[in-house]
Structures are given as structure tokens and as C-alpha cells.
Motif scaffolding. Structure first.
Motif, PDB file in Angstrom:
ATOM      1  N   ALA A  34       1.086  -0.907   0.027  1.00  0.00           N
ATOM      2  CA  ALA A  34      -0.140  -0.020  -0.625  1.00  0.00           C
ATOM      3  C   ALA A  34       1.034   1.126   0.162  1.00  0.00           C
ATOM      4  CB  ALA A  34      -0.953   0.002   0.808  1.00  0.00           C
ATOM      5  N   ASP A  36      -0.562   4.062  -0.305  1.00  0.00           N
ATOM      6  CA  ASP A  36      -1.855   5.434   0.625  1.00  0.00           C
ATOM      7  C   ASP A  36      -2.655   4.647   1.792  1.00  0.00           C
ATOM      8  OD1 ASP A  36      -4.070   6.959  -0.202  1.00  0.00           O
ATOM      9  OD2 ASP A  36      -2.522   8.629  -0.325  1.00  0.00           O
ATOM     10  N   SER A  37      -3.019   5.654   2.822  1.00  0.00           N
ATOM     11  CA  SER A  37      -4.057   4.948   3.356  1.00  0.00           C
ATOM     12  C   SER A  37      -5.819   4.501   3.606  1.00  0.00           C
ATOM     13  CB  SER A  37      -3.776   6.360   4.820  1.00  0.00           C
ATOM     14  OG  SER A  37      -4.466   7.043   4.048  1.00  0.00           O
ATOM     15  N   THR A  38      -5.900   5.127   2.054  1.00  0.00           N
ATOM     16  CA  THR A  38      -7.195   4.304   1.302  1.00  0.00           C
ATOM     17  C   THR A  38      -7.102   4.334  -0.220  1.00  0.00           C
ATOM     18  OG1 THR A  38      -6.714   7.267   0.483  1.00  0.00           O
ATOM     19  CG2 THR A  38      -8.409   6.280   2.690  1.00  0.00           C
ATOM     20  N   TYR A  40      -7.045   0.302  -0.887  1.00  0.00           N
ATOM     21  CA  TYR A  40      -6.081  -0.398  -0.614  1.00  0.00           C
ATOM     22  C   TYR A  40      -6.549  -1.463   0.405  1.00  0.00           C
ATOM     23  CZ  TYR A  40      -2.241   0.696  -3.222  1.00  0.00           C
ATOM     24  OH  TYR A  40      -1.436   1.079  -4.092  1.00  0.00           O
ATOM     25  N   HIS A  48      -9.011  -0.295   4.960  1.00  0.00           N
ATOM     26  CA  HIS A  48      -8.001  -0.135   4.558  1.00  0.00           C
ATOM     27  C   HIS A  48      -6.729  -0.521   5.374  1.00  0.00           C
ATOM     28  CE1 HIS A  48     -10.490   1.611   1.510  1.00  0.00           C
ATOM     29  NE2 HIS A  48     -10.818   2.690   2.548  1.00  0.00           N
ATOM     30  N   ALA A  50      -2.843  -0.027   5.694  1.00  0.00           N
ATOM     31  CA  ALA A  50      -1.823   1.025   6.611  1.00  0.00           C
ATOM     32  C   ALA A  50      -0.172   1.627   5.092  1.00  0.00           C
ATOM     33  CB  ALA A  50      -0.842   0.677   7.359  1.00  0.00           C
ATOM     34  N   PRO A  51      -0.265   2.165   5.196  1.00  0.00           N
ATOM     35  CA  PRO A  51       0.976   2.332   3.868  1.00  0.00           C
ATOM     36  C   PRO A  51       1.781   2.083   4.207  1.00  0.00           C
ATOM     37  CG  PRO A  51       0.385   4.798   4.528  1.00  0.00           C
ATOM     38  CD  PRO A  51      -0.241   3.526   5.861  1.00  0.00           C
ATOM     39  N   GLU A  53       1.784  -1.317   4.119  1.00  0.00           N
ATOM     40  CA  GLU A  53       1.455  -2.495   4.970  1.00  0.00           C
ATOM     41  C   GLU A  53       2.193  -3.683   3.145  1.00  0.00           C
ATOM     42  OE1 GLU A  53      -2.176  -4.845   7.080  1.00  0.00           O
ATOM     43  OE2 GLU A  53      -1.952  -2.555   6.697  1.00  0.00           O
TER      44      GLU A  53
END
Length: 71
Positions: A34, A36-38, A40, A48, A50-51, A53
Motif C-alpha cells: 500500500a 496510501d492510507s485509502t 487498498y 484499509h 496502512a501505507p 503494508e
């Protein structure tokens, strides 16, 4: 009609994270991280990622019965 969304069981997917990229590709899966925090969403945790992950992208056969509804 009631409809309920729930996460998938985690157990069948745990061993996939130990496979290398070639073994994942042989199963039609792909490893991504990921960025971005959105964007995924995890189908197991229903959250969602976490960046940074690690995620495994793959198809999931939710209806394996031999019927017109197999998917």
C-alpha cells in the motif's frame, strides 16, 4: 431481504505471504504494498491497509458449488 457484509476468514490466506513472487504468480496472485492510507481495502479485516503494508491480490472463489451460481 437482509444482506450482511463480513470479512473473509484469514486462515486460508496466511501461507500466501510466505511465498515468493513466482509462486504467487503461478496461483494467479500478486504481492503489492500500500502506498496510501485509502484505496487498498482488505477483504479479510474489512479495513484499509496502512501505507507500506503488504497485500496479496488474488481472485476469491466464494461459491465453489457446481451450480449456476458458482463464482
Amino acid at each position: 431481504m437482509n444482506f450482511r457484509i463480513s470479512g473473509l476468514p484469514a486462515e486460508p490466506f496466511k501461507t500466501l505471504f510466505d511465498l515468493d513472487d513466482a509462486a504467487l504468480a503461478a496461483r494467479g496472485a500478486q504481492r503489492v504494498y500500500a502506498d496510501d492510507s485509502t484505496g487498498y481495502p482488505c477483504r479479510v479485516s474489512m479495513a484499509h491497509a496502512a501505507p507500506g503494508e503488504e497485500l496479496i491480490l488474488m481472485s476469491y472463489e466464494h461459491q465453489a458449488a457446481r451450480s449456476p451460481y458458482r463464482a
